[in-house]
Design a protein around this motif. Structure first.
Motif, mmCIF file in Angstrom:
data_model
loop_
_atom_site.group_PDB
_atom_site.id
_atom_site.type_symbol
_atom_site.label_atom_id
_atom_site.label_comp_id
_atom_site.label_asym_id
_atom_site.label_seq_id
_atom_site.Cartn_x
_atom_site.Cartn_y
_atom_site.Cartn_z
ATOM 1 N N ARG A 1 -19.100 -11.535 -12.362
ATOM 2 C CA ARG A 1 -18.690 -11.128 -13.716
ATOM 3 C C ARG A 1 -17.728 -12.159 -14.265
ATOM 4 N NH1 ARG A 1 -17.024 -5.447 -16.673
ATOM 5 N NH2 ARG A 1 -19.275 -5.324 -16.792
ATOM 6 N N ILE A 2 -18.023 -12.642 -15.463
ATOM 7 C CA ILE A 2 -17.132 -13.609 -16.114
ATOM 8 C C ILE A 2 -16.683 -13.074 -17.475
ATOM 9 C CG2 ILE A 2 -18.169 -15.643 -15.010
ATOM 10 C CD1 ILE A 2 -19.629 -16.175 -17.710
ATOM 11 N N SER A 3 -15.584 -13.628 -17.952
ATOM 12 C CA SER A 3 -15.225 -13.469 -19.365
ATOM 13 C C SER A 3 -15.805 -14.695 -20.057
ATOM 14 C CB SER A 3 -13.709 -13.424 -19.550
ATOM 15 O OG SER A 3 -13.211 -12.148 -19.217
ATOM 16 N N ALA A 4 -16.780 -14.477 -20.929
ATOM 17 C CA ALA A 4 -17.471 -15.612 -21.551
ATOM 18 C C ALA A 4 -16.533 -16.449 -22.405
ATOM 19 C CB ALA A 4 -18.633 -15.108 -22.393
ATOM 20 N N THR A 5 -15.530 -15.811 -22.951
ATOM 21 C CA THR A 5 -14.557 -16.517 -23.798
ATOM 22 C C THR A 5 -13.186 -15.865 -23.630
ATOM 23 O OG1 THR A 5 -13.823 -16.812 -26.098
ATOM 24 C CG2 THR A 5 -15.466 -15.112 -25.725
ATOM 25 N N ASP A 6 -12.143 -16.692 -23.822
ATOM 26 C CA ASP A 6 -10.768 -16.157 -23.777
ATOM 27 C C ASP A 6 -10.369 -15.510 -25.105
ATOM 28 O OD1 ASP A 6 -10.312 -16.957 -21.182
ATOM 29 O OD2 ASP A 6 -9.291 -18.836 -21.737
ATOM 30 N N PRO B 1 -9.091 -18.976 -29.922
ATOM 31 C CA PRO B 1 -9.569 -20.193 -30.585
ATOM 32 C C PRO B 1 -8.438 -21.101 -31.051
ATOM 33 C CG PRO B 1 -9.833 -18.271 -32.019
ATOM 34 C CD PRO B 1 -9.381 -17.755 -30.681
ATOM 35 N N ASP B 2 -7.189 -20.583 -31.052
ATOM 36 C CA ASP B 2 -6.067 -21.385 -31.545
ATOM 37 C C ASP B 2 -5.496 -22.327 -30.489
ATOM 38 O OD1 ASP B 2 -5.033 -19.432 -29.905
ATOM 39 O OD2 ASP B 2 -3.332 -18.941 -31.217
ATOM 40 N N ARG B 3 -6.052 -22.329 -29.269
ATOM 41 C CA ARG B 3 -5.503 -23.219 -28.228
ATOM 42 C C ARG B 3 -6.604 -23.630 -27.256
ATOM 43 N NH1 ARG B 3 -1.674 -18.340 -26.238
ATOM 44 N NH2 ARG B 3 -1.872 -17.978 -28.436
ATOM 45 N N ASP B 4 -6.258 -24.566 -26.400
ATOM 46 C CA ASP B 4 -7.197 -24.999 -25.363
ATOM 47 C C ASP B 4 -7.459 -23.805 -24.447
ATOM 48 O OD1 ASP B 4 -8.732 -26.633 -23.786
ATOM 49 O OD2 ASP B 4 -7.024 -27.397 -22.609
ATOM 50 N N SER B 5 -8.678 -23.330 -24.433
ATOM 51 C CA SER B 5 -8.971 -22.095 -23.700
ATOM 52 C C SER B 5 -10.410 -22.128 -23.206
ATOM 53 C CB SER B 5 -8.742 -20.889 -24.618
ATOM 54 O OG SER B 5 -9.596 -20.960 -25.746
ATOM 55 N N TRP B 6 -10.782 -21.101 -22.463
ATOM 56 C CA TRP B 6 -12.142 -20.998 -21.895
ATOM 57 C C TRP B 6 -13.107 -20.585 -22.999
ATOM 58 C CZ3 TRP B 6 -14.140 -22.431 -17.330
ATOM 59 C CH2 TRP B 6 -15.390 -21.923 -16.962
ATOM 60 N N SER B 7 -14.248 -21.298 -23.085
ATOM 61 C CA SER B 7 -15.172 -21.065 -24.202
ATOM 62 C C SER B 7 -16.536 -20.593 -23.695
ATOM 63 C CB SER B 7 -15.377 -22.377 -24.965
ATOM 64 O OG SER B 7 -16.105 -23.279 -24.146
ATOM 65 N N GLY C 1 -12.708 -11.856 -22.566
ATOM 66 C CA GLY C 1 -11.300 -11.579 -22.834
ATOM 67 C C GLY C 1 -10.441 -11.248 -21.621
ATOM 68 N N GLY C 2 -9.180 -10.931 -21.907
ATOM 69 C CA GLY C 2 -8.261 -10.432 -20.889
ATOM 70 C C GLY C 2 -7.274 -11.440 -20.334
ATOM 71 N N ILE C 3 -7.353 -12.704 -20.787
ATOM 72 C CA ILE C 3 -6.517 -13.719 -20.140
ATOM 73 C C ILE C 3 -5.076 -13.707 -20.674
ATOM 74 C CG2 ILE C 3 -6.920 -15.748 -21.661
ATOM 75 C CD1 ILE C 3 -7.046 -15.882 -17.839
ATOM 76 N N HIS C 4 -4.909 -13.300 -21.927
ATOM 77 C CA HIS C 4 -3.567 -13.382 -22.526
ATOM 78 C C HIS C 4 -3.433 -12.350 -23.644
ATOM 79 C CE1 HIS C 4 -0.007 -15.109 -24.477
ATOM 80 N NE2 HIS C 4 0.190 -15.750 -23.327
ATOM 81 N N GLN D 1 -7.523 -12.880 -29.644
ATOM 82 C CA GLN D 1 -7.962 -12.373 -30.946
ATOM 83 C C GLN D 1 -9.329 -11.716 -30.758
ATOM 84 O OE1 GLN D 1 -7.630 -15.734 -33.694
ATOM 85 N NE2 GLN D 1 -5.779 -16.335 -32.603
ATOM 86 N N VAL D 2 -9.278 -10.410 -30.518
ATOM 87 C CA VAL D 2 -10.513 -9.685 -30.234
ATOM 88 C C VAL D 2 -11.291 -9.512 -31.534
ATOM 89 C CG1 VAL D 2 -11.488 -7.564 -29.271
ATOM 90 C CG2 VAL D 2 -9.340 -8.475 -28.359
#
Ligand SMILES: Cc1cc2nc3c(=O)[nH]c(=O)nc-3n(C[C@H](O)[C@H](O)[C@H](O)COP(=O)(O)O)c2cc1C
Length: 358
Positions: free
Chosen positions: A232-237, A240-246, A270-273, A277-278
């Motif tokens: 299971r992965i989070s597809a995106t963090d 979008p306002d910072r260097d993050s997982w995409s 989601g879930g990293i911080h 922005q959900v």
């Protein structure tokens, strides 16, 4: 192909494509990680309810890997023994059993939601670990001092996942899923938001994904050849306002994981911080992420507000996902799959004892 077309992966065949999404129950009575009657009845009901695959909640591979003191664990043989009646009952209902192996990382030692979230300080709590010593930033509470894992600590995490996978086989599970989503330990290593290490486990994509690749390799080498391994992965963090997982990172990772013998990517987000922005979380809100990850050819499960039989069936019919992963709707209706089959006109997987009711 439809929702009730059997799903085949390695030596395992699920009777349909409804999977119960992993959902923490925070129900270990003695805070010892041992399964209780609740786990048997909760997971067992969803098996009686017709789901093809019944996935356990996040099950901690070490005591420090629990989200809350009440979490389920699989860090000893006693834990595997306590889970055996669960897998036996699931099998007796014609469903396939799966276990989500997890480590909460820096999000460990928190109160369960019904006790008000927030960190558990003091004797009931413990020191979380993470890629760095940066703690999870609680909005209203003092953060918990967090330990940066050194390379020996990282090696012990890999071993803990492998040992947990071996115990999962002993306990009778048919599938293991590695939890690398939602801001927990493995996701914390993937994301540049939380992983600012400058050793072999931090830096560029290769280095940030190293721990997950090591865990997956160790798990794959531990379980039998015929046993599917999901991740299971989070597809995106959703940052979008910072260097993050995409989502692009996820698609690339999925291809790497498939080469290591992963059989399905369970695509969440989601879930990293807390700054995330959900987006609008309407019906099927995460399905486009699953589609993007599937572009590389790896089978995917889609999750997120799949609540209707028609919607779940359409996902499969239109080739948007291989599994419809249903969470909260299963809390309301353990019989989601039976009801879906009845409504859509498929053979309903009704337990023999209940046929007169349907
Ligand atoms: C009570 C509850 C507990 C959850 N626990 C977990 C968990 O243990 N592991 C996990 O990966 N996701 C967990 N989730 C997320 C769900 O698996 C699912 O991805 C999310 O709820 C979105 O799907 P849904 O709209 O069908 O509920 C949990 C969700 C809920 C509501």
């Amino acid at each position: 192909m439809n929702l009730f077309t059997p799903f085949e992966s390695r030596d395992v065949t699920a009777r349909n494509r409804v999977m119960v999404s992993p959902m923490c129950q925070y129900s270990c009575e003695e805070e010892d990680g041992l399964a209780t009657d609740w786990h048997l009845v909760h997971l067992g009901s969803r098996a009686s309810g017709g789901a093809g695959i019944v996935m356990s909640e996040a099950t901690a591979v070490t005591p420090r890997g629990r989200i809350s003191p009440k979490d389920l664990g699989i860090w000893s043989d006693n834990h595997a023994e306590a889970l055996q009646p669960v897998t036996e009952f699931i099998e007796s209902q014609g469903a396939v059993s799966a276990i989500q192996l997890a480590h909460a990382g820096r999000k460990a030692s928190t109160n369960r939601p019904s006790d008000g979230h927030g960190p558990v300080h003091g004797d009931r709590g413990w020191t979380p670990v993470g890629p760095t010593a940066d703690p999870w930033p609680y909005a209203d509470d003092e953060p918990l001092a967090t330990e940066r894992l050194d390379t020996d600590g990282i090696a012990r995490i890999v071993d803990a996942f492998a040992d947990a996978a071996a115990r999962s086989v002993e306990a009778g599970f048919d599938i293991v899923e590695v939890h690398a989503a939602h801001g927990y330990l493995l996701h914390e290593f993937l994301s540049p938001v939380t992983n600012t290490r400058d050793d072999a486990y931090g830096g560029d994509f290769e280095d940030r994904t190293r721990l997950l690749r090591e865990v997956v390799t160790a798990v794959r080498n531990t379980v039998p050849e015929g046993m599917p391994v999901f991740v299971r992965i989070s597809a995106t963090d959703w940052l979008p306002d910072r260097d993050s997982w995409s989502v692009g990172d996820s698609a690339r990772l999925a291809r790497d994981l498939e080469r290591l013998g992963v059989d399905l990517i369970d695509v969440s987000a989601g879930g990293i911080h807390p700054d995330q922005q959900v987006p609008d979380t309407g019906a099927h809100y995460q399905v486009p992420y699953a589609e993007r990850v599937a572009e590389g050819g790896v089978p995917v499960g889609a999750v997120g507000k799949i609540t209707t039989p028609e919607g779940a069936d359409a996902l499969i019919r239109n080739g948007r996902a291989d599994l419809a992963v249903v969470g909260r709707e299963h809390l309301k209706d353990p019989y989601f799959a039976v009801h879906a089959a009845e409504k859509l006109g498929y053979d309903a997987p009704v337990p023999r004892q209940y046929t007169r009711g349907f």
